[in-house]
Design a protein around this motif. Structure first.
Motif, PDB file in Angstrom:
ATOM      1  N   GLU A  38     -13.819  -5.755  26.646  1.00  0.00           N
ATOM      2  CA  GLU A  38     -13.376  -4.700  27.567  1.00  0.00           C
ATOM      3  C   GLU A  38     -12.058  -4.156  27.302  1.00  0.00           C
ATOM      4  OE1 GLU A  38     -12.113  -5.299  32.397  1.00  0.00           O
ATOM      5  OE2 GLU A  38     -13.753  -6.078  31.677  1.00  0.00           O
ATOM      6  N   ASP A  39     -11.188  -4.804  26.903  1.00  0.00           N
ATOM      7  CA  ASP A  39      -9.826  -4.306  26.441  1.00  0.00           C
ATOM      8  C   ASP A  39      -9.790  -3.446  25.436  1.00  0.00           C
ATOM      9  OD1 ASP A  39      -8.679  -5.811  28.578  1.00  0.00           O
ATOM     10  OD2 ASP A  39      -7.852  -7.512  27.061  1.00  0.00           O
ATOM     11  N   ASN A  40     -10.711  -3.552  24.636  1.00  0.00           N
ATOM     12  CA  ASN A  40     -10.778  -2.414  23.350  1.00  0.00           C
ATOM     13  C   ASN A  40     -11.491  -1.236  23.987  1.00  0.00           C
ATOM     14  OD1 ASN A  40     -10.663  -1.660  20.672  1.00  0.00           O
ATOM     15  ND2 ASN A  40     -12.744  -2.132  20.174  1.00  0.00           N
ATOM     16  N   VAL A  41     -12.468  -1.556  24.574  1.00  0.00           N
ATOM     17  CA  VAL A  41     -13.443  -0.342  25.213  1.00  0.00           C
ATOM     18  C   VAL A  41     -12.477   0.571  26.042  1.00  0.00           C
ATOM     19  CG1 VAL A  41     -15.050   0.569  26.997  1.00  0.00           C
ATOM     20  CG2 VAL A  41     -15.464  -1.226  25.318  1.00  0.00           C
ATOM     21  N   ARG A  42     -11.709  -0.051  26.920  1.00  0.00           N
ATOM     22  CA  ARG A  42     -10.600   0.683  27.561  1.00  0.00           C
ATOM     23  C   ARG A  42      -9.663   1.505  26.952  1.00  0.00           C
ATOM     24  NH1 ARG A  42      -8.129  -3.260  29.712  1.00  0.00           N
ATOM     25  NH2 ARG A  42      -9.459  -3.530  31.386  1.00  0.00           N
ATOM     26  N   ASN A  43      -8.939   0.810  25.824  1.00  0.00           N
ATOM     27  CA  ASN A  43      -8.169   1.530  24.851  1.00  0.00           C
ATOM     28  C   ASN A  43      -8.826   2.594  24.184  1.00  0.00           C
ATOM     29  OD1 ASN A  43      -6.184  -0.447  25.565  1.00  0.00           O
ATOM     30  ND2 ASN A  43      -6.623  -1.784  24.060  1.00  0.00           N
ATOM     31  N   ILE A  44     -10.087   2.555  23.930  1.00  0.00           N
ATOM     32  CA  ILE A  44     -10.617   3.591  23.173  1.00  0.00           C
ATOM     33  C   ILE A  44     -10.705   4.923  23.832  1.00  0.00           C
ATOM     34  CG2 ILE A  44     -12.702   4.190  21.809  1.00  0.00           C
ATOM     35  CD1 ILE A  44     -12.903   1.599  20.898  1.00  0.00           C
ATOM     36  N   ILE A  45     -11.558   4.440  25.237  1.00  0.00           N
ATOM     37  CA  ILE A  45     -11.745   6.109  25.847  1.00  0.00           C
ATOM     38  C   ILE A  45     -10.850   6.338  26.702  1.00  0.00           C
ATOM     39  CG2 ILE A  45     -14.119   5.063  26.118  1.00  0.00           C
ATOM     40  CD1 ILE A  45     -13.613   4.349  28.982  1.00  0.00           C
ATOM     41  N   THR A  46      -9.751   5.639  26.752  1.00  0.00           N
ATOM     42  CA  THR A  46      -8.383   6.424  27.220  1.00  0.00           C
ATOM     43  C   THR A  46      -7.371   6.582  26.401  1.00  0.00           C
ATOM     44  OG1 THR A  46      -7.199   4.112  27.418  1.00  0.00           O
ATOM     45  CG2 THR A  46      -8.431   4.923  29.437  1.00  0.00           C
ATOM     46  N   GLY A  47      -7.755   6.538  24.959  1.00  0.00           N
ATOM     47  CA  GLY A  47      -6.941   6.767  24.002  1.00  0.00           C
ATOM     48  C   GLY A  47      -7.804   7.547  22.562  1.00  0.00           C
ATOM     49  N   THR A  48      -7.616   6.973  21.477  1.00  0.00           N
ATOM     50  CA  THR A  48      -8.001   7.590  20.462  1.00  0.00           C
ATOM     51  C   THR A  48      -8.881   6.368  19.596  1.00  0.00           C
ATOM     52  OG1 THR A  48      -6.779   9.351  20.039  1.00  0.00           O
ATOM     53  CG2 THR A  48      -7.837   8.743  18.152  1.00  0.00           C
ATOM     54  N   GLY A  49     -10.204   6.516  19.243  1.00  0.00           N
ATOM     55  CA  GLY A  49     -10.906   5.678  18.312  1.00  0.00           C
ATOM     56  C   GLY A  49     -12.298   5.988  18.535  1.00  0.00           C
ATOM     57  N   ALA A  91     -24.031   3.544  19.752  1.00  0.00           N
ATOM     58  CA  ALA A  91     -24.339   3.822  18.309  1.00  0.00           C
ATOM     59  C   ALA A  91     -22.832   4.513  17.828  1.00  0.00           C
ATOM     60  CB  ALA A  91     -25.612   4.615  17.948  1.00  0.00           C
ATOM     61  N   GLY A  92     -21.921   4.854  18.250  1.00  0.00           N
ATOM     62  CA  GLY A  92     -20.819   5.646  17.971  1.00  0.00           C
ATOM     63  C   GLY A  92     -20.467   6.874  18.742  1.00  0.00           C
ATOM     64  N   LYS A  93     -19.416   6.958  19.410  1.00  0.00           N
ATOM     65  CA  LYS A  93     -18.892   8.020  20.210  1.00  0.00           C
ATOM     66  C   LYS A  93     -17.358   7.983  19.937  1.00  0.00           C
ATOM     67  CE  LYS A  93     -18.840   9.927  24.949  1.00  0.00           C
ATOM     68  NZ  LYS A  93     -19.365   9.818  26.112  1.00  0.00           N
ATOM     69  N   GLU A  94     -16.847   9.116  19.511  1.00  0.00           N
ATOM     70  CA  GLU A  94     -15.322   9.216  18.893  1.00  0.00           C
ATOM     71  C   GLU A  94     -14.670   9.652  20.337  1.00  0.00           C
ATOM     72  OE1 GLU A  94     -12.624  10.992  15.562  1.00  0.00           O
ATOM     73  OE2 GLU A  94     -14.609  11.456  15.661  1.00  0.00           O
ATOM     74  N   TYR A  95     -13.551   9.296  20.397  1.00  0.00           N
ATOM     75  CA  TYR A  95     -12.585   9.587  21.384  1.00  0.00           C
ATOM     76  C   TYR A  95     -11.189  10.001  20.806  1.00  0.00           C
ATOM     77  CZ  TYR A  95     -15.466   7.868  25.190  1.00  0.00           C
ATOM     78  OH  TYR A  95     -16.434   7.860  26.262  1.00  0.00           O
ATOM     79  N   LYS A  96     -10.637  11.012  21.196  1.00  0.00           N
ATOM     80  CA  LYS A  96      -9.334  11.473  20.825  1.00  0.00           C
ATOM     81  C   LYS A  96      -8.306  11.950  22.120  1.00  0.00           C
ATOM     82  CE  LYS A  96      -6.623  14.601  17.834  1.00  0.00           C
ATOM     83  NZ  LYS A  96      -6.869  15.480  16.819  1.00  0.00           N
ATOM     84  N   ASP A  97      -7.246  11.099  22.343  1.00  0.00           N
ATOM     85  CA  ASP A  97      -6.292  11.563  23.275  1.00  0.00           C
ATOM     86  C   ASP A  97      -7.272  11.153  24.761  1.00  0.00           C
ATOM     87  OD1 ASP A  97      -4.368  11.747  21.646  1.00  0.00           O
ATOM     88  OD2 ASP A  97      -4.593  13.956  21.466  1.00  0.00           O
TER      89      ASP A  97
END
Length: 284
Positions: free
Chosen positions: A225-236, A40-46
């Motif tokens: 998959e690529d987008n998920v990886r980029n978010i949880i290892t980065g910001t989004g 539903a929405g989980k924010e990541y930063k760095d």
């Protein structure tokens, strides 16, 4: 498969588990056409989650009510046994209307348990309940600086007594999505002990097109998959849904490295046998 964790039963294997088949291949295939994984929405930063999880706190609340034989909480806990049995049998019969009904009620019970704990703590904190049980809950949550209850204190500062009407298990944005889904005949259940950032399972007796249409209407797209990886290892913001494939083998852990996560520990020992054989083994 149904998994029964045997914590403490076998000293040599503290994380042992029993696992036995519940559904046929045909039933598993039918289920896969009616179920999705939802975030539903989980924010990541760095590479770190911004919102703190409350799953451990919520688990402790549920356990408190069970341990203290709470007159409201204990019957709610007991009712989950009957619901779980109905749910399993409905899956066997491919009665997905009943499956959805059971999951909806299970989520409601978990919400009711969480609200019960909070109401006891708040009533004691505000002087309306002087029982030892309620005072104990109030003291360790609203009357202390215990970091585990930081979220409760922050929410109480905002909502005051109305916090007793809010469940940490389905804290928004989950609660709003669960309520909307229910009006469409869709069950949404936070996995584990839920809370902010929890993954959800969505089930519809009408199938995947019904689920996908509902989620699309609520601004979600299928996760890549690529987008998920980029978010949880980065910001989004991680938000969306994906297909679920039911495991044919018990407790197989894989794929974590593909999205940049560490593989979680599994059971030290696993017994994967037919139910009758497991029962015979336990009786020895």
């Amino acid at each position: 498969h149904r998994h029964v964790w045997l914590s403490g039963t076998f000293p040599a294997a503290p994380y042992a588990a029993l696992s036995y088949p519940v559904l046929s291949e045909d039933s598993l295939s039918e289920l896969e056409q009616r179920i999705l994984l939802v975030q539903a929405g989980k924010e990541y930063k760095d590479g770190k989650a911004v919102t703190a999880r409350t799953a451990s706190l919520t688990n402790n609340m549920w356990t408190d009510l069970l341990r203290d034989l709470d007159p409201v909480g204990l019957p709610l806990h007991k009712s989950k046994i009957e619901i779980t049995t109905r749910y399993t049998e409905a899956l066997r019969r491919k009665d997905f209307e009943t499956v959805v009904e059971c999951v909806m009620r299970y989520v409601e019970i978990r919400d009711e348990l969480t609200k019960r704990w909070l109401s006891l703590a708040i009533d004691a904190h505000e002087g309306r309940n002087t029982t030892q049980q309620a005072r104990g809950y109030a003291m360790k949550s609203l009357g202390s600086e215990d970091p585990e209850f930081r979220t409760v204190r922050a929410l109480y500062a905002t909502h005051k007594s109305d916090l007793a009407k809010i469940s940490l298990y389905t804290l928004d944005p989950i609660a709003t999505l669960v309520a909307k889904a229910k009006t469409q005949g869709i069950a949404l259940m936070p996995l584990g002990a839920g809370g902010p950032g929890a993954n959800l399972v969505a089930i519809s007796a009408q199938g995947l097109p019904h689920l996908e249409a509902f989620l699309t209407e609520n601004g979600m797209t299928q996760l890549q998959e690529d987008n998920v990886r980029n978010i949880i290892t980065g910001t989004g913001l991680l938000r969306g849904y994906d297909r679920i494939l039911a495991g044919r083998n018990p407790l197989v852990y894989k794929g974590f490295d593909r999205v940049g996560l560490e593989k979680p520990p599994g059971p030290v020992r696993l017994w994967n046998e037919p139910y009758e054989k497991l029962l015979a083994m336990l009786k020895k």
